[in-house]
Design an enzyme around this catalytic site. Structure first.
Site, PDB file in Angstrom:
ATOM      1  N   ASP A 165       9.018  -6.232   4.952  1.00  0.00           N
ATOM      2  CA  ASP A 165       8.849  -4.897   4.361  1.00  0.00           C
ATOM      3  C   ASP A 165       9.253  -4.864   2.887  1.00  0.00           C
ATOM      4  O   ASP A 165       9.652  -5.881   2.316  1.00  0.00           O
ATOM      5  CB  ASP A 165       9.644  -3.892   5.218  1.00  0.00           C
ATOM      6  N   ASP A 220       2.461   3.681   5.632  1.00  0.00           N
ATOM      7  CA  ASP A 220       2.534   3.727   7.104  1.00  0.00           C
ATOM      8  C   ASP A 220       1.533   4.696   7.722  1.00  0.00           C
ATOM      9  O   ASP A 220       1.315   5.799   7.217  1.00  0.00           O
ATOM     10  CB  ASP A 220       3.936   4.158   7.551  1.00  0.00           C
TER      11      ASP A 220
END
Ligand SMILES: *[C@@H]1O[C@H](CO)[C@@H](O)[C@H](O)[C@H]1NC(C)=O
Ligand SMILES: *[C@@H]1O[C@H](CO)[C@@H](O)[C@H](O)[C@H]1NC(C)=O
Ligand SMILES: *[C@@H]1O[C@H](CO)[C@@H](O)[C@H](O)[C@H]1NC(C)=O
Ligand SMILES: *[C@@H]1O[C@H](CO)[C@@H](O)[C@H](O)[C@H]1NC(C)=O
Length: 400
Positions: A165, A220
């Protein structure tokens, strides 16, 4: 001096040619200078990830039961092999030597034992870290500055997949962060699928293949129609860059989480499949409805995703809310998704011109959701009616 005008023109021409040649050579060696050579991701990865359904509420029991369920439902046999733990699996602090510590309250047996369990089921274990000082949850450390230590740890545990991430990165450039982990993973000697989760900020499709096996092209996803179709669109822009070993990633699946209708989830799965996206299930596979299983377990749609050509489909025609997505498959076949994004039903036409089939070609159409081959044969175009927020998906096979 001895130079005629003609000589000068020739010299200029030659020097331009040489410059062009130097440029070509530079680009060529650049594309060969890839840090990643792990042989993984020859087709898009398939599996499950904990985040979309469980966020931080994970533990080793859940991961084991998920592995069990992937096998008992038949999903594993269909190709879903990665069991991926997302954020929140580690203690907030590293140990005194700087190593990650699996969270004692939720992963008391440790990750190595979990990997052994998952491997014993014929599956693979994935884990999560971050190219920053803390992960996105801020409940555990990231790997920035600890890349080799963490890669070695993952390899020693038997990890097969790393999602990496982009949170809490201290403003450091991504080229100072992501390549370090690529190198560290390569140095371990263990093939670990490397999933770059950079959110698409700096067009990772343009550089991702040198560093990872997949790269997120979007922020996301959430469990809504708007979120899903907007991620599909953002990901489509980079279709040219997907290929065996390196895939565009519009984020994980929401199918089965309850926020969309069944037809909308069919659109979600169809577009992800034809876009050669990673198929990472995001629901609770221990407790799925028949409808969910029929979507994520559709063999014919999975086969489009896993086709060996590995060419991502494009949106080849758009008329208002009606869209035609198409991409070539091996064996001169073509996959198409006819998508109605409006709230009204309407006919949609796929023209051979648009989808890359030679004119006059007669094709047979296989409906991948009805599991039937249409009796009617089609030449030059095919028109079908599509309900609201729905799609139909076909594989077209030339007969002549
Ligand atoms: C493990 O996590 C699941 C999903 O959040 C939860 O339902 C379950 O109670 C947890 N089990 C333990 C032992 O904490
Ligand atoms: C989900 O995403 C959509 C579109 O990106 C956004 O409008 C919506 O607010 C999001 N919903 C939630 C619950 O975050
Ligand atoms: C199983 O799924 C249903 C909805 O599909 C839900 O109502 C139920 O609470 C779930 N059970 C568990 C144990 O999560
Ligand atoms: C798409 O759905 C809308 C809304 O139901 C409908 O009016 C329209 O005819 C549909 N389009 C196609 C191509 O089926």
């Amino acid at each position: 001096m001895g130079f005629s005008l003609q000589d000068i023109v020739v010299l200029l021409f030659l020097s331009a040619l040489m410059k062009a040649d130097a440029r070509v050579t530079a680009v060529d060696s650049e594309s060969k200078r890839t840090l990643l050579a792990n042989g993984l991701g020859i087709t898009p990865p398939m599996g499950w990830n904990s985040w979309n359904h469980f966020s931080c509420f994970i533990n080793e029991t859940l991961i084991r039961e998920t592995a069990d369920a992937l096998v008992s439902t038949g999903l594993a046999e269909l190709g879903y092999q990665y069991v991926n733990i997302d954020d929140c699996w580690a203690e907030q602090n590293r140990d005194s030597e700087g190593y990650f510590v699996p969270k004692k309250s939720t992963f008391p047996s440790g990750i190595k034992a979990l990997a052994e369990y998952v491997h014993s089921k014929g599956l693979k274990l994935g884990i999560y870290s971050d190219a920053g000082y803390l992960t996105c949850s801020q409940k555990m450390p990231g790997s920035l500055g600890y890349e080799q230590k963490d890669a070695d740890t993952f390899a020693s545990w038997g990890i097969d997949y790393l999602k990496y991430d982009n949170c809490n990165n201290g403003g450091l450039k991504l080229m100072e962060r992501y390549p370090r982990m690529t190198r560290a993973l390569m140095r371990t000697g263990r093939p670990i699928f490397f999933s770059l989760c950079e959110w698409g900020d700096m067009h990772p499709a343009l550089w991702g293949a040198k560093l990872g096996n997949s790269w997120r092209t979007t922020s996301d996803i959430n469990d809504s129609w708007e979120s899903m179709v907007s991620r599909a669109d953002q990901n489509e822009v980079y279709a040219e860059y997907a290929r065996p070993g390196g895939w565009n990633d519009p984020d994980m699946l929401e199918v089965g989480n309850g926020g969309m209708t069944n037809d909308e989830y069919i659109v979600h799965f169809s577009i992800w499949a034809i876009s050669k996206a990673p198929l990472l299930i995001g629901c609770d596979v221990r407790n799925m409805t028949r409808e969910t299983m029929d979507i994520i377990g559709n063999k014919e749609v999975i086969a489009v995703n896993q086709d060996p050509l590995g060419i991502q489909a494009k949106k080849v025609r758009m008329e208002g809310d009606l869209e035609v997505w198409a991409g070539p498959l091996s064996g001169y076949k073509t996959a198409i998704v006819l998508l109605n994004r409006s709230l009204k039903p309407s006919p949609i036409t796929a023209n051979w011109d648009d989808i890359g089939i030679p004119p006059k070609t007669v094709v047979e159409a296989r409906d991948l959701w009805k599991h039937e081959t249409l009796k009617k044969k089609f030449m030059d175009k095919m028109t079908v009616s599509i309900g609201p927020h729905s799609c139909r998906m076909f594989v077209l096979t030339p007969l002549s």
